[in-house]
Design a protein around this motif. Structure first.
Motif, PDB file in Angstrom:
ATOM      1  N   MET A   1       0.853  -1.195   0.000  1.00 48.13           N
ATOM      2  CA  MET A   1       0.000   0.000   0.000  1.00 48.13           C
ATOM      3  C   MET A   1       0.886   1.241   0.000  1.00 48.13           C
ATOM      4  N   ASN A   2       0.858   1.981  -1.085  1.00 42.80           N
ATOM      5  CA  ASN A   2       1.642   3.208  -1.195  1.00 42.80           C
ATOM      6  C   ASN A   2       0.810   4.379  -0.679  1.00 42.80           C
ATOM      7  N   ILE A   3       1.342   5.095   0.309  1.00 46.46           N
ATOM      8  CA  ILE A   3       0.621   6.174   0.970  1.00 46.46           C
ATOM      9  C   ILE A   3       1.376   7.493   0.790  1.00 46.46           C
ATOM     10  N   ASP A  27       5.208   8.491   1.684  1.00 49.85           N
ATOM     11  CA  ASP A  27       5.840   9.650   1.063  1.00 49.85           C
ATOM     12  C   ASP A  27       5.210  10.916   1.637  1.00 49.85           C
ATOM     13  N   VAL A  28       5.897  12.038   1.482  1.00 52.14           N
ATOM     14  CA  VAL A  28       5.417  13.318   2.012  1.00 52.14           C
ATOM     15  C   VAL A  28       5.463  14.374   0.920  1.00 52.14           C
ATOM     16  N   LEU A  53      -3.460   5.477  -1.394  1.00 48.79           N
ATOM     17  CA  LEU A  53      -4.159   6.335  -0.447  1.00 48.79           C
ATOM     18  C   LEU A  53      -3.388   7.635  -0.272  1.00 48.79           C
ATOM     19  N   VAL A  54      -4.129   8.744  -0.259  1.00 47.51           N
ATOM     20  CA  VAL A  54      -3.521  10.050  -0.007  1.00 47.51           C
ATOM     21  C   VAL A  54      -4.241  10.681   1.180  1.00 47.51           C
ATOM     22  N   ILE A  55      -3.467  11.138   2.159  1.00 44.60           N
ATOM     23  CA  ILE A  55      -4.016  11.699   3.394  1.00 44.60           C
ATOM     24  C   ILE A  55      -3.603  13.161   3.514  1.00 44.60           C
ATOM     25  N   ASN A  56      -4.587  14.042   3.610  1.00 40.22           N
ATOM     26  CA  ASN A  56      -4.340  15.458   3.831  1.00 40.22           C
ATOM     27  C   ASN A  56      -4.436  15.748   5.326  1.00 40.22           C
ATOM     28  N   SER A 163      -8.750   9.166  -1.154  1.00 41.98           N
ATOM     29  CA  SER A 163      -8.297  10.315  -0.376  1.00 41.98           C
ATOM     30  C   SER A 163      -9.053  10.437   0.935  1.00 41.98           C
ATOM     31  N   VAL A 164      -8.405  11.063   1.912  1.00 41.78           N
ATOM     32  CA  VAL A 164      -9.051  11.381   3.180  1.00 41.78           C
ATOM     33  C   VAL A 164      -8.428  12.679   3.699  1.00 41.78           C
TER      34      VAL A 164
END
Length: 217
Positions: A1-3, A27-28, A53-56, A163-164
């Motif tokens: 899972m790449n985040i 990653d950031v 998944l991308v987390i803001n 996304s979340v």
């Protein structure tokens, strides 16, 4: 899972970065403040990288006094509140004009976070005038405001990336009074929550790497 973790400024997530150090399971991307910087940075990044998944993460101001300063919430809808046209004392949205959309939601993360779900607006100018606060509250009934959230959802939607958006309340939306803000508390609570979430996701990734199935976290 790449985040991918996305934040407007590094100080908002510095405790998290310090916690994981060089062993970050993600990653950031630091986009810079505002919707233009956020949309450009994400569009450019997504053209070169793929994520599951991308987390803001970020802090935000709250219109809703039932939210406690420092409280962590998930934004389930975010609105580009200024995108449209003035019509006398009224306002025409971009949807009213037939030129696009202004309301955005996260897409398909399958995450169930144990925090309140709120409605946010994204602005170029944060509210600090009683009259403008009254107008936007009457028109959209927002609970939270940021300068990036809807642009984040927009970029993720157009790149079809789950996304979340997770934010912590640093202040109430009112006439500007920095002495009432709780930025330190908001940053601490945001990072504590995100560290716990990322540790769970890291365990989930190990499970998937060994042939498990992804259900939820």
């Amino acid at each position: 899972m790449n985040i991918l973790l996305v934040a407007a400024t590094q100080p908002e997530i510095q405790p998290l970065l310090d916690y994981f150090g060089d062993e970050k399971p993600f990653d950031v991307l630091i986009t810079g403040v505002g919707m233009v910087a956020t949309a450009f940075a994400l569009g450019n990044h997504f053209a070169q990288n793929k994520y599951d998944l991308v987390i803001n993460l970020g802090i935000a101001g709250s219109f809703d006094r039932s939210l406690v300063l420092g409280e962590v919430v998930e934004v389930e809808e975010d609105i580009l509140s200024e995108l449209g046209a003035e019509d006398g004392n009224g306002f025409l949205t971009i949807e009213d004009l037939g030129f696009g959309e202004s309301r955005f939601r996260p897409i398909g993360t399958m995450l169930f976070l144990p925090v309140k779900k709120v409605r946010g607006i994204t602005v170029n100018t944060v509210h600090g005038d009683e009259n403008s606060i009254r107008k936007i509250t009457k028109r959209l009934q927002p609970q939270l405001e940021s300068m990036e959230g809807a642009a984040f959802f927009y970029a993720c939607k157009n790149s079809m990336v789950p996304s979340v958006q997770i934010r912590s309340v640093s202040n109430y939306v009112e006439k500007r009074s920095r002495e009432n803000w709780k930025i330190g508390l908001a940053v601490k609570n945001l990072n504590d929550f995100a560290i716990g979430l990322l540790k769970k996701l890291s365990l989930l990734r190990c499970h998937l790497d060994h042939g498990g199935n992804f259900h939820s976290t």
